[in-house]
Design an enzyme around this catalytic site. Structure first.
Site, PDB file in Angstrom:
ATOM      1  N   ARG A  36      -2.441  -5.833  -8.305  1.00  0.00           N
ATOM      2  CA  ARG A  36      -1.001  -6.017  -8.541  1.00  0.00           C
ATOM      3  C   ARG A  36      -1.015  -7.956  -9.445  1.00  0.00           C
ATOM      4  O   ARG A  36       0.342  -8.335 -10.350  1.00  0.00           O
ATOM      5  CB  ARG A  36      -1.039  -7.676  -6.796  1.00  0.00           C
ATOM      6  CG  ARG A  36      -1.007  -7.185  -5.904  1.00  0.00           C
ATOM      7  CD  ARG A  36      -1.228  -7.492  -4.339  1.00  0.00           C
ATOM      8  NE  ARG A  36      -2.745  -7.513  -4.677  1.00  0.00           N
ATOM      9  CZ  ARG A  36      -3.514  -7.613  -3.374  1.00  0.00           C
ATOM     10  NH1 ARG A  36      -2.965  -8.078  -2.482  1.00  0.00           N
ATOM     11  NH2 ARG A  36      -4.721  -8.342  -3.581  1.00  0.00           N
TER      12      ARG A  36
ATOM     13  N   LYS B  26     -17.135  -5.953   7.259  1.00  0.00           N
ATOM     14  CA  LYS B  26     -16.080  -6.649   7.302  1.00  0.00           C
ATOM     15  C   LYS B  26     -15.424  -7.272   8.474  1.00  0.00           C
ATOM     16  O   LYS B  26     -14.405  -8.054   8.338  1.00  0.00           O
ATOM     17  CB  LYS B  26     -15.356  -5.700   6.314  1.00  0.00           C
ATOM     18  CG  LYS B  26     -15.502  -5.496   5.092  1.00  0.00           C
ATOM     19  CD  LYS B  26     -14.742  -5.180   4.467  1.00  0.00           C
ATOM     20  CE  LYS B  26     -14.858  -5.405   3.059  1.00  0.00           C
ATOM     21  NZ  LYS B  26     -12.989  -5.194   1.623  1.00  0.00           N
TER      22      LYS B  26
ATOM     23  N   SER C 238      -2.940  -7.495   2.552  1.00  0.00           N
ATOM     24  CA  SER C 238      -2.706  -7.447   4.568  1.00  0.00           C
ATOM     25  C   SER C 238      -3.573  -8.960   4.955  1.00  0.00           C
ATOM     26  O   SER C 238      -3.029  -9.082   6.011  1.00  0.00           O
ATOM     27  CB  SER C 238      -4.314  -6.537   4.840  1.00  0.00           C
ATOM     28  OG  SER C 238      -4.271  -5.083   4.468  1.00  0.00           O
TER      29      SER C 238
ATOM     30  N   HIS D 201       1.224  -1.190  -0.524  1.00  0.00           N
ATOM     31  CA  HIS D 201      -0.179   0.237  -0.417  1.00  0.00           C
ATOM     32  C   HIS D 201       0.725   1.315   0.288  1.00  0.00           C
ATOM     33  O   HIS D 201       0.720   1.786  -0.454  1.00  0.00           O
ATOM     34  CB  HIS D 201      -0.767   0.384   1.484  1.00  0.00           C
ATOM     35  CG  HIS D 201      -1.693  -1.014   1.418  1.00  0.00           C
ATOM     36  ND1 HIS D 201      -2.532  -1.824   2.575  1.00  0.00           N
ATOM     37  CD2 HIS D 201      -2.903  -1.522   0.877  1.00  0.00           C
ATOM     38  CE1 HIS D 201      -2.735  -3.128   2.251  1.00  0.00           C
ATOM     39  NE2 HIS D 201      -3.911  -2.142   0.495  1.00  0.00           N
TER      40      HIS D 201
HETATM   41  O1  PNS Z   1      -8.537  -3.198   0.176  1.00  0.00           O
HETATM   42  P1  PNS Z   1      -9.738  -3.259  -0.558  1.00  0.00           P
HETATM   43  O2  PNS Z   1     -10.435  -4.164   0.395  1.00  0.00           O
HETATM   44  O3  PNS Z   1      -9.481  -4.219  -2.107  1.00  0.00           O
HETATM   45  O4  PNS Z   1     -11.093  -2.081  -0.754  1.00  0.00           O
HETATM   46  C1  PNS Z   1     -12.191  -2.221  -1.071  1.00  0.00           C
HETATM   47  C2  PNS Z   1     -12.863  -0.755  -1.332  1.00  0.00           C
HETATM   48  C3  PNS Z   1     -12.550   0.257   0.037  1.00  0.00           C
HETATM   49  C4  PNS Z   1     -11.700   0.399  -2.449  1.00  0.00           C
HETATM   50  C5  PNS Z   1     -14.252  -0.927  -2.156  1.00  0.00           C
HETATM   51  O5  PNS Z   1     -14.775  -1.801  -1.323  1.00  0.00           O
HETATM   52  C6  PNS Z   1     -15.188   0.335  -1.734  1.00  0.00           C
HETATM   53  O6  PNS Z   1     -14.984   1.089  -2.501  1.00  0.00           O
HETATM   54  N1  PNS Z   1     -15.978   0.365  -0.605  1.00  0.00           N
HETATM   55  C7  PNS Z   1     -17.129   1.177  -0.074  1.00  0.00           C
HETATM   56  C8  PNS Z   1     -18.294   0.736  -1.172  1.00  0.00           C
HETATM   57  C9  PNS Z   1     -18.283   0.748  -2.687  1.00  0.00           C
HETATM   58  O7  PNS Z   1     -18.455   2.223  -3.062  1.00  0.00           O
HETATM   59  N2  PNS Z   1     -18.598  -0.008  -3.525  1.00  0.00           N
HETATM   60  C10 PNS Z   1     -19.455   0.390  -4.767  1.00  0.00           C
HETATM   61  C11 PNS Z   1     -17.712  -0.072  -6.421  1.00  0.00           C
HETATM   62  S1  PNS Z   1     -18.512  -1.663  -6.770  1.00  0.00           S
END
Ligand code: PNS
Length: 165
Positions: A90, A41, A128, A17
């Site tokens: 990645r 989560k 993570s 990150h």
């Molecule tokens: O580190 P991560 O868990 O891969 O991040 C995922 C994240 C936070 C970017 C994604 O879950 C997110 O944007 N969540 C907020 C809810 C949202 O906007 N969902 C619609 C996107 S399809």
């Protein structure tokens, strides 16, 4: 003024990150690291703890801010007046989900673009989840996370173990 958001769970922040934060911050005027606060989560660290760890490791980057958010990413991006979302890619396994997220977000708000940075090769395997698993079984995570994060994970694991004894 280009303001971008680098969103994620950061449970906890890893060197992977941090690599994206440093490279992303060099491309824009301001980079907001958006820390998802989503109780569904059940993260290891609370949003406040994740924000604090990120603040500690990005303290030397003057154009980086750490801000927690709830709900839709795109609403957060609009509220912050950001024109771009940055995500790290990645491997091909990330691509399908990232593409769907980027396309959904673009449908919801065409004003916000998603840009992908390919993760540096040395961190391509890192997540993570893997860090937490290695730490949980007593492995050395020094090469995966900064020292402050390593200490916090170890504290958390010891606390959890003492609760379960
Ligand atoms: O580190 P991560 O868990 O891969 O991040 C995922 C994240 C936070 C970017 C994604 O879950 C997110 O944007 N969540 C907020 C809810 C949202 O906007 N969902 C619609 C996107 S399809």
């Amino acid at each position: 003024m280009i303001r971008a958001i680098y969103p994620g769970s950061f449970d906890p922040v890893t060197y992977g990150h941090l690599d994206i934060i440093i490279r992303g911050a060099a491309l824009v005027d301001e980079l907001i690291v958006g820390v998802l606060n989503n109780n569904a989560k059940t993260p290891l660290f609370s949003a406040e703890e994740r924000v604090r760890m990120l603040e500690e490791v990005t303290g030397n980057l003057s154009n980086v801010k750490i801000i927690p958010f709830e709900g839709l990413l795109i609403d957060f991006a609009e509220k912050m007046d950001a024109v771009m979302v940055i995500r790290g890619l990645r491997a091909i396994t990330d691509f399908e989900n990232e593409l769907k997220m980027a396309q959904t977000n673009h449908k919801l708000s065409p004003k916000v673009e998603t840009a992908f940075l390919t993760t540096s090769l040395e961190y391509a395997y890192l997540s993570s989840t893997v860090v937490k698993e290695v730490a949980y079984f007593g492995g050395d995570i020094s090469q995966f996370v900064p020292e402050n994060v390593k200490c916090k994970i170890q504290e958390k694991i010891i606390k959890k173990e003492s609760v379960h004894q």
